[in-house]
Every structure is written in structure tokens, then in C-alpha cells.
Design a protein around this motif. Structure first.
Motif, mmCIF file in Angstrom:
data_model
loop_
_atom_site.group_PDB
_atom_site.id
_atom_site.type_symbol
_atom_site.label_atom_id
_atom_site.label_comp_id
_atom_site.label_asym_id
_atom_site.label_seq_id
_atom_site.Cartn_x
_atom_site.Cartn_y
_atom_site.Cartn_z
ATOM 1 N N ALA A 94 6.344 -0.931 -4.113
ATOM 2 C CA ALA A 94 5.217 -1.030 -3.273
ATOM 3 C C ALA A 94 4.684 0.308 -3.243
ATOM 4 O O ALA A 94 3.393 0.387 -3.325
ATOM 5 C CB ALA A 94 5.614 -1.562 -2.112
ATOM 6 N N GLN A 95 5.409 1.391 -2.894
ATOM 7 C CA GLN A 95 4.768 2.764 -2.769
ATOM 8 C C GLN A 95 4.039 3.189 -3.759
ATOM 9 O O GLN A 95 2.780 3.904 -3.868
ATOM 10 C CB GLN A 95 5.787 3.798 -2.148
ATOM 11 N N ILE B 11 2.679 1.530 -6.368
ATOM 12 C CA ILE B 11 1.791 0.738 -6.469
ATOM 13 C C ILE B 11 0.498 1.095 -5.599
ATOM 14 O O ILE B 11 -0.672 1.157 -6.196
ATOM 15 C CB ILE B 11 1.939 -0.927 -6.392
ATOM 16 N N LEU B 12 0.632 1.175 -4.494
ATOM 17 C CA LEU B 12 -0.225 1.554 -3.485
ATOM 18 C C LEU B 12 -0.750 2.778 -3.742
ATOM 19 O O LEU B 12 -1.919 2.989 -3.485
ATOM 20 C CB LEU B 12 0.320 1.464 -2.094
ATOM 21 N N ARG C 65 -3.199 2.465 -6.730
ATOM 22 C CA ARG C 65 -4.368 2.114 -6.459
ATOM 23 C C ARG C 65 -5.443 2.779 -5.809
ATOM 24 O O ARG C 65 -6.433 2.939 -5.798
ATOM 25 C CB ARG C 65 -4.043 0.857 -5.573
ATOM 26 N N GLU D 148 8.832 -7.526 -3.843
ATOM 27 C CA GLU D 148 8.358 -6.502 -3.698
ATOM 28 C C GLU D 148 7.060 -5.986 -4.106
ATOM 29 O O GLU D 148 5.957 -5.739 -3.555
ATOM 30 C CB GLU D 148 9.127 -5.226 -3.650
ATOM 31 N N THR E 16 3.821 -7.868 -3.161
ATOM 32 C CA THR E 16 3.192 -7.575 -1.992
ATOM 33 C C THR E 16 2.430 -6.475 -1.809
ATOM 34 O O THR E 16 1.106 -6.569 -1.001
ATOM 35 C CB THR E 16 4.268 -7.269 -0.756
ATOM 36 N N ALA E 17 2.182 -5.783 -2.972
ATOM 37 C CA ALA E 17 1.237 -4.650 -3.170
ATOM 38 C C ALA E 17 0.171 -5.202 -4.113
ATOM 39 O O ALA E 17 -0.561 -4.228 -4.363
ATOM 40 C CB ALA E 17 1.936 -3.497 -3.614
ATOM 41 N N ARG E 18 0.171 -6.269 -4.690
ATOM 42 C CA ARG E 18 -0.864 -6.885 -5.566
ATOM 43 C C ARG E 18 -1.374 -6.130 -6.847
ATOM 44 O O ARG E 18 -2.349 -5.460 -6.824
ATOM 45 C CB ARG E 18 -2.129 -7.550 -4.969
#
Length: 301
Positions: free
Chosen positions: A184-185, A187-188, A191, A212, A215-217
Motif C-alpha cells: 500500500a505504501q 502504491i500511495l 499515486r 492490501e 485498499t490503495a486502488r
């Protein structure tokens, strides 16, 4: 489903690639064998024929090879890129100075045979999954200097193109995740960095990582080395996470695209496609494609 138009290869790109190949082949002194054995007054006709069934690719590069060696050589294309040819099909006829035809033939044939091989091998994979909506797609595993034309050949064979390089899409792989501190980290962070038109894909090795990631799409999730049973689970997790009904799932706006990779070959691709993923990526369609047998027969006039 609407059939896409055939891809187009830029003549400017073809010229650069072919010029490099001709310089490599002709070297400092040119075709000394031809110069030593064939008089400058000799003219010839030649035919390039397919010796086996396949999908043709590389006509523009072949045309460019003859033109760069001698603009006066007359080039007649008898088929178009993307056409399926059977053994014995004449593909090209050329006419002009015998020296020029003989000097250009190997470069022209090399491109035609290699790219037609990529297109033909891709078509075999695509044909295996034609009963589904899944697309087979290539990777960055291509011959140095030939990526653009190999990816062009993949599309002619019915495949799809993945990113062309490190600069046109974000693909977060296991090493990026390890350094970034988590799925997630990563991906965010991607983004926050990327422009609004840049797609973000993340590679996951298991279903916990996939959950996981959701959750970050990200725009897409690459499911690496998962068997058909795990892939089916992944498709269901993706559907239920978005709250889509089975009937609406395929066309649902904003859903995460699923790509399968690993252990993809002509024996496994059908079972992978039938799990419901969107894309199947494999390096085999570029790196393991056999050449298509094409020969040139010349007639001295």
C-alpha cells in the motif's frame, strides 16, 4: 467486441532501425562478394516467398532495406502486415540492379523472418484463448533496439502491448515493495508522484498482498506465479471488494484490472484465461518466438 484497426509502424522509426542493420552488415567496404562476382550492368528480379504458414510482419522494414541500398529498386508488396500467409505464398517482388538486391536481401529477410515469427507465435497464444475476452500481452523482455517493432509484431498477431519502457507506466515490483515498506505504501507514493494520465500497476505474490493492494486502488494488479485456483480466488476477491454483481463486473467502471503472469505457455494459457483475469503477460511471445521461414529466389536477367 469492436475489432481494433491494425497497428501502424512509423516509416521514420523503420528507417533508423534498418539503417543501423545495413551499416552493421555492409561495414566499411560494402558487399564485397557481390561486387566481386556480379557486374554493375546486371539486373534481376526476385521473389520473397513464405515457406510455412504464419502471420506476416515487417514489410515496411523490408521495403526500407531495399530503398536505402538503392532507391531505384522497384518493390511490390503482395501482402500486408497482419495478413495470414500459407506456405508458398509470394510476399514481395523486387526488380532492379542485381547488386542492390543481393546486398539488401539479408537485412530485409532478417526483419521479415523475425517479426513474422513474433506475430505468428503471438497468434498461436491468442488463438488458444480466443473463446474468452482475455488478451495475451508482451513484456519489456525484447531484443535491445527492437522493442518497438517487436511490440508492433505482437499486436499484428492479436496480442496486446504492455508498457514500452520504464517511462510510460508505473509497475511496482517486489523489490520496489521491499524498499518502499509495503504494498500500500508503494502504491500511495506512486499515486502522489505520477501524473493523472499515468497508470499504476503493482505486482503481488499472494492473496494477502492483493487485498492490501486493493485498499490503495491501483489501476491494475499483476498476479505473479499463481495457479488457476488462486487466480479464480483473486478474481472473486476483486469482484467482491468492489461490490459488483457477477453480471456487471466485467464492465464495472473503476474496477482493478487483473493481469496474470508466470508459467505461461501454449499448454497453460487456456486454463489461465478461463479463470476470469483480464490480461496474461508472457515474455515467450517475443523472446521464444521461432522465426518464420521466408526465402528469396532471384532471377538474373
Amino acid at each position: 467486441m469492436t475489432q481494433p484497426f491494425r497497428p501502424v509502424l512509423s516509416p521514420l522509426m523503420a528507417e533508423d532501425i534498418v539503417k543501423t542493420a545495413l551499416l552493421e552488415d555492409l561495414g566499411r567496404a560494402g558487399d564485397i562478394t557481390t561486387y566481386a562476382t556480379i557486374g554493375p550492368e546486371k539486373t534481376a528480379k526476385a521473389a520473397l516467398n513464405s515457406r510455412e504458414d504464419g502471420v506476416i510482419a515487417g514489410m515496411e522494414l523490408a521495403r526500407t532495406a531495399f530503398r536505402l541500398v538503392d532507391p531505384s529498386v522497384v518493390f511490390h508488396a503482395l501482402v500486408a502486415d497482419g495478413d495470414r500467409a500459407t506456405a508458398g505464398t509470394p510476399l514481395i517482388r523486387v526488380e532492379g540492379a542485381a547488386r542492390s538486391i543481393l546486398s539488401a536481401e539479408r537485412v530485409a529477410l532478417n526483419f521479415l523472418m523475425h517479426l513474422s515469427g513474433v506475430a505468428s507465435y503471438t497468434a498461436r497464444f491468442a488463438d488458444e484463448i480466443a473463446h474468452t475476452s482475455v488478451r495475451v500481452t508482451c513484456t519489456r523482455k525484447t531484443l535491445p533496439g527492437l522493442r518497438a517493432v517487436e511490440k508492433y509484431a505482437v499486436r499484428l498477431g492479436g496480442g496486446s502491448n504492455h508498457r514500452f519502457g520504464l517511462d510510460d507506466a508505473i509497475l511496482i515490483k517486489d523489490n520496489h515493495i521491499a524498499v518502499a515498506g509495503g504494498v500500500a505504501q508503494a502504491i500511495l507514493a506512486a499515486r502522489a508522484y505520477a501524473g493523472h494520465l499515468v497508470r499504476i500497476e503493482v505486482e503481488v505474490d499472494n492473496l494477502d498482498q492483493m487485498k492490501e493492494a486493493l485498499t490503495a486502488r491501483p489501476d491494475a494488479i499483476l498476479l505473479d506465479n499463481m495457479g488457476p485456483d488462486l487466480l479464480r480466488e483473486a478474481v472473486e476477491i476483486n469482484r467482491t471488494h468492489g461490490g459488483f454483481s457477477p453480471a456487471d463486473y466485467a464492465a464495472a467502471p473503476g474496477r482493478v484490472i487483473l493481469e496474470a503472469s508466470g508459467n505461461v505457455n501454449l499448454q497453460t494459457i487456456r486454463a489461465i484465461a478461463e479463470t476470469g483475469v483480464d490480461f496474461i503477460s508472457t515474455s515467450k511471445i517475443t523472446m521464444a518466438a521461432p522465426t518464420l521461414d521466408i526465402g528469396l529466389d532471384v532471377e538474373i536477367l
